[in-house]
Design a protein around this motif. Structure first.
Motif, PDB file in Angstrom:
ATOM      1  N   UNK A 154       0.810  -1.221   0.000  1.00 37.86           N
ATOM      2  CA  UNK A 154       0.000   0.000   0.000  1.00 37.86           C
ATOM      3  C   UNK A 154       0.838   1.264   0.000  1.00 37.86           C
ATOM      4  N   UNK A 155       1.833   1.319   0.870  1.00 40.71           N
ATOM      5  CA  UNK A 155       2.623   2.548   1.004  1.00 40.71           C
ATOM      6  C   UNK A 155       3.457   2.824  -0.234  1.00 40.71           C
ATOM      7  N   UNK A 156       4.218   1.849  -0.676  1.00 36.98           N
ATOM      8  CA  UNK A 156       5.090   2.100  -1.827  1.00 36.98           C
ATOM      9  C   UNK A 156       4.289   2.216  -3.111  1.00 36.98           C
ATOM     10  N   UNK A 157       3.182   1.488  -3.223  1.00 28.33           N
ATOM     11  CA  UNK A 157       2.372   1.573  -4.434  1.00 28.33           C
ATOM     12  C   UNK A 157       1.784   2.958  -4.643  1.00 28.33           C
ATOM     13  N   UNK A 158       1.157   3.495  -3.613  1.00 29.83           N
ATOM     14  CA  UNK A 158       0.524   4.808  -3.776  1.00 29.83           C
ATOM     15  C   UNK A 158       1.562   5.918  -3.958  1.00 29.83           C
ATOM     16  N   UNK A 159       2.671   5.826  -3.240  1.00 28.26           N
ATOM     17  CA  UNK A 159       3.711   6.851  -3.396  1.00 28.26           C
ATOM     18  C   UNK A 159       4.342   6.776  -4.776  1.00 28.26           C
ATOM     19  N   UNK A 160       4.543   5.568  -5.287  1.00 24.94           N
ATOM     20  CA  UNK A 160       5.157   5.409  -6.602  1.00 24.94           C
ATOM     21  C   UNK A 160       4.235   5.921  -7.701  1.00 24.94           C
ATOM     22  N   UNK A 161       2.938   5.658  -7.558  1.00 30.38           N
ATOM     23  CA  UNK A 161       1.993   6.159  -8.561  1.00 30.38           C
ATOM     24  C   UNK A 161       1.985   7.682  -8.566  1.00 30.38           C
ATOM     25  N   UNK A 162       1.990   8.287  -7.399  1.00 32.29           N
ATOM     26  CA  UNK A 162       2.005   9.747  -7.326  1.00 32.29           C
ATOM     27  C   UNK A 162       3.281  10.313  -7.944  1.00 32.29           C
ATOM     28  N   UNK A 163       4.385   9.597  -7.823  1.00 33.34           N
ATOM     29  CA  UNK A 163       5.645  10.037  -8.410  1.00 33.34           C
ATOM     30  C   UNK A 163       5.635   9.867  -9.932  1.00 33.34           C
ATOM     31  N   UNK A 164       5.095   8.759 -10.416  1.00 37.54           N
ATOM     32  CA  UNK A 164       5.110   8.477 -11.852  1.00 37.54           C
ATOM     33  C   UNK A 164       4.149   9.351 -12.649  1.00 37.54           C
ATOM     34  N   UNK A 165       3.033   9.687 -12.053  1.00 46.68           N
ATOM     35  CA  UNK A 165       1.985  10.399 -12.794  1.00 46.68           C
ATOM     36  C   UNK A 165       2.398  11.837 -13.073  1.00 46.68           C
ATOM     37  N   UNK A 166       2.095  12.329 -14.272  1.00 44.10           N
ATOM     38  CA  UNK A 166       2.332  13.742 -14.550  1.00 44.10           C
ATOM     39  C   UNK A 166       1.454  14.592 -13.625  1.00 44.10           C
TER      40      UNK A 166
END
Length: 192
Positions: A154-166
């Motif tokens: 949960x933690x790394x998934x949501x943070x990674x998506x926020x980082x990847x998304x424009x």
């Protein structure tokens, strides 16, 4: 386009005449006199290989969790454990999960989101194997291991998506991400 190459833009396709192949227009590398064609859509691209992998991983993680949550208490009671013991075992999962989330957040913040997801996946894959042995002490340990994996997912998934998304498409990306989680949450109990 779903998957885009990081190579130089392909200029050997004609836009006219149905997009036919034109070997005369083929260029291998841009020269100093011809700058590479800028791709204005590249900065707004959301559907990358990493983004799709994260969403698929979330779907399967939440499907497995949705499958295990309704079955676990019933299984433990059928093994002769009391309902209060089952409640404490469920709490062990949550306590450990909340305690280690800052560790996974730190991994993502230091630029290691892929490693954080791999560690989480290892714990999620190995932890539930301990449920096969109905030992009360082992159950607490296994629930803790499973909680570590859940925290990382949960933690790394949501943070990674926020980082990847424009930035302009961050809300949309998080919407797809949480949709993958919710659909997995729905599918898991149905399969169980």
């Amino acid at each position: 386009m779903l998957f885009r190459s990081r190579l130089a833009p392909l200029t050997h396709w004609r836009s006219g005449r149905g997009g036919r192949y034109d070997p005369a227009a083929m260029t291998t590398q841009p020269t100093a006199t011809t700058p590479p064609a800028a791709d204005p859509a590249a900065s707004d691209r959301m559907w990358s290989r990493d983004f799709i992998a994260i969403c698929v991983g979330q779907f399967f993680g939440f499907t497995a969790q949705g499958l295990a949550n309704p079955i676990f208490p019933l299984y433990m009671v059928s093994q002769g454990m009391t309902e209060s013991f089952v409640g404490f075992a469920l709490a062990a999962f949550n306590v450990v999960s909340f305690a280690v989330r800052p560790y996974f957040g730190g991994m993502v913040d230091t630029g290691r989101p892929r490693q954080a997801m791999m560690v989480a996946g290892a714990f999620l894959g190995i932890g539930p194997l301990g449920y096969i042995v109905p030992n009360s002490i082992l159950v607490f340990f296994v629930r803790g291991v499973h909680g570590i994996g859940w925290a990382g997912l949960n933690t790394s998934g949501s943070a990674w998506v926020a980082y990847l998304a424009p930035p302009k498409r961050r809300a949309e990306a998080l919407g797809y991400y949480t949709m993958a989680q919710r659909v997995g949450n729905f599918v898991g109990p149905v399969l169980g």
